[in-house]
Design an enzyme around this catalytic site. Structure first.
Site, PDB file in Angstrom:
ATOM      1  N   TYR A   4      61.979  24.963  -2.179  1.00  0.00           N
ATOM      2  CA  TYR A   4      62.684  25.848  -3.110  1.00  0.00           C
ATOM      3  C   TYR A   4      61.708  26.380  -4.139  1.00  0.00           C
ATOM      4  CZ  TYR A   4      66.082  27.249  -6.715  1.00  0.00           C
ATOM      5  OH  TYR A   4      66.815  27.940  -7.646  1.00  0.00           O
ATOM      6  N   ASP A  26      53.286  25.716  -5.352  1.00  0.00           N
ATOM      7  CA  ASP A  26      54.380  25.603  -6.304  1.00  0.00           C
ATOM      8  C   ASP A  26      54.395  24.156  -6.795  1.00  0.00           C
ATOM      9  OD1 ASP A  26      56.741  25.292  -7.678  1.00  0.00           O
ATOM     10  OD2 ASP A  26      57.944  26.484  -6.294  1.00  0.00           O
ATOM     11  N   LYS A  40      58.546  22.521 -15.728  1.00  0.00           N
ATOM     12  CA  LYS A  40      58.966  21.153 -16.031  1.00  0.00           C
ATOM     13  C   LYS A  40      58.185  20.536 -17.187  1.00  0.00           C
ATOM     14  CE  LYS A  40      61.833  21.134 -12.461  1.00  0.00           C
ATOM     15  NZ  LYS A  40      63.282  21.229 -12.609  1.00  0.00           N
TER      16      LYS A  40
END
Length: 435
Positions: A149, A244, A272
């Site tokens: 994702y 990613d 994050k």
């Protein structure tokens, strides 16, 4: 299969109210508990490794805001730093020193990032990195991996068609086929699937984007040679390699997965932890590529709140508190929890595979190894839902989905892990008795 569920009248009442104003009553789908049943808990406050809901129940938290809280909830140093900065202004829409400081810190910890641009989410980071890759290569197609994702931008919301050689097909209404047409889908941990796509679409692929440690089909580490093989393939084909590391960046280690596996991507997406719990994302990489980004170059990307002083302060504090001692502690606790969950399931006769890497793990309710998206899908989500409800009833808050990672933080201790394993034993026995 029926699992005992908590009664949370205040959360239930607020959820009913929320559904009258927010789509589905939430601002992100997984929060609605649809994958595990029952209504979501509305959280009132959190501290360290614990959260407390509106009904006053306290839980050991393994969601940790889906990863950024590597130091736990509301650490005093971070709260004090944010309070100090907030008094000086919460947003300027102009350059400020903290974005330079955080950029320098990111580059020092992750040397492949020679230039970095801060944005507000991982979605922004991924879609911007791909724009840069397309501009640099003058090619349009992108390879992603099934089950990985990269945010909810249109080009990434696709899955494979009947075969690996087909174009992507949108998997969300509202995504135009034209937006998905240049996205090709390969199989994670399968280099040959990438080779075939590169062969079939020769000289038209701009980038391969991958989670170096998959975290959005549950935790799935790369097999030996997979990331190295992607690097070699990209070098040979003139394709850019995009990591990613929104989840793995600074969780897998100081320099992310790329440092651990010694594979250098051309571009990296971050998020994050560099926001310390505040909204932030970033993309960066080779100087020649990032100099294409406006105003240095012609590739346009902008954001009013990019480099927000609060988010930058949180990132500086969070990265500044990282240490080898913290990573060693997290590794020990994660291994202890993973082993404890696996042993508890075995004793109860419940099929379980636990994938773990560093401070993140996923218990898959399957007897088969999980190494890609298709094997992850063999896990039984109904068993996980029953297990989830059993854990929740015992004061443990795991992710409300079979296909997410459990996150530990520096605030977790053996005093958290031990009762979690004991709760898991009871939940597994309850599950086995109901089968």
């Amino acid at each position: 299969m029926v699992a005992r569920r908590l009664k949370n009248p205040k959360s239930a009442k607020l959820f009913a109210r929320a559904q009258q104003i927010l789509p589905g009553g939430v601002d992100s789908p997984v929060r609605a508990f649809k994958a595990v049943g029952g209504g979501p808990l509305f959280i009132d406050c959190a501290s360290g490794s614990h959260i407390r809901d509106l009904d006053g129940r306290t839980y050991i938290d393994y969601v940790m805001s889906w990863g950024p809280l590597i130091h736990g909830h509301a650490p005093r140093g971070l709260v004090n730093a944010l309070a100090t900065v907030a008094r000086k202004g919460t947003s300027f829409g102009a350059p400020a020193e903290r974005e330079v400081q955080l950029g320098e810190l990111v580059r020092r910890l992750m040397p492949s990032i020679e230039r970095v641009r801060f944005v507000n989410s991982g979605t922004e980071a991924a879609m911007s990195a791909i724009r840069v890759a397309r501009a640099a290569t003058t090619r349009d197609k992108v390879i992603k991996f099934e089950g990985c994702y990269h945010g909810h931008a249109d080009p990434f919301l696709v899955q494979a068609g009947s075969g690996l050689m087909t174009f992507g097909v949108p998997t969300s209404p509202g995504v135009a086929r034209s937006a998905a047409a240049d996205t090709l889908v390969a199989t994670y941990n399968d280099l040959q699937s990438c080779e075939r796509l590169c062969e079939a679409h020769n000289n038209s692929i701009a980038a391969i984007i991958v989670e170096p440690i998959a975290g959005n089909m549950g935790v799935v580490p790369p097999t030996d040679g997979f990331l190295e093989g992607l690097r070699e393939l990209c070098n040979r084909r003139g394709v850019l390699l995009v990591f990613d590391e929104v989840i793995s960046g600074f969780r897998a280690g100081f320099g992310g997965a790329q440092e651990l596996f010694r594979v250098k991507p051309d571009l990296t997406c971050l998020g994050k932890i560099i926001g310390g719990g505040l909204p932030v994302g970033a993309y960066g990489g080779r100087a020649d590529l990032m100099e294409l980004v406006a105003p240095a170059g012609p590739v346009y990307q902008a954001g009013t709140l990019s480099g927000n002083p609060l988010a930058m302060t949180a990132g500086i504090w969070s990265l500044g508190q990282l240490s080898q001692g913290l990573y060693r502690k997290l590794g020990r606790l994660s291994a202890r929890l993973a082993t404890g969950l696996a042993d508890a399931a075995r004793r109860a006769g419940v099929p379980l595979r636990v994938n773990a890497f560093g401070s993140v793990l996923t218990p898959f309710f399957t007897s088969e190894p999980v190494r890609d998206y298709q094997s992850a899908l063999k896990a039984d989500p109904t068993h996980y839902a029953a297990f989830f409800q059993g854990m929740l009833a015992r004061g443990i808050y795991p992710p409300p989905s079979q296909f997410e990672g459990w996150f530990l933080s520096g605030a977790h201790t053996e005093r958290d892990v031990r009762p979690t394993i004991l709760a898991a034993r009871e939940a597994f026995e309850e599950l086995a008795g109901a089968r």
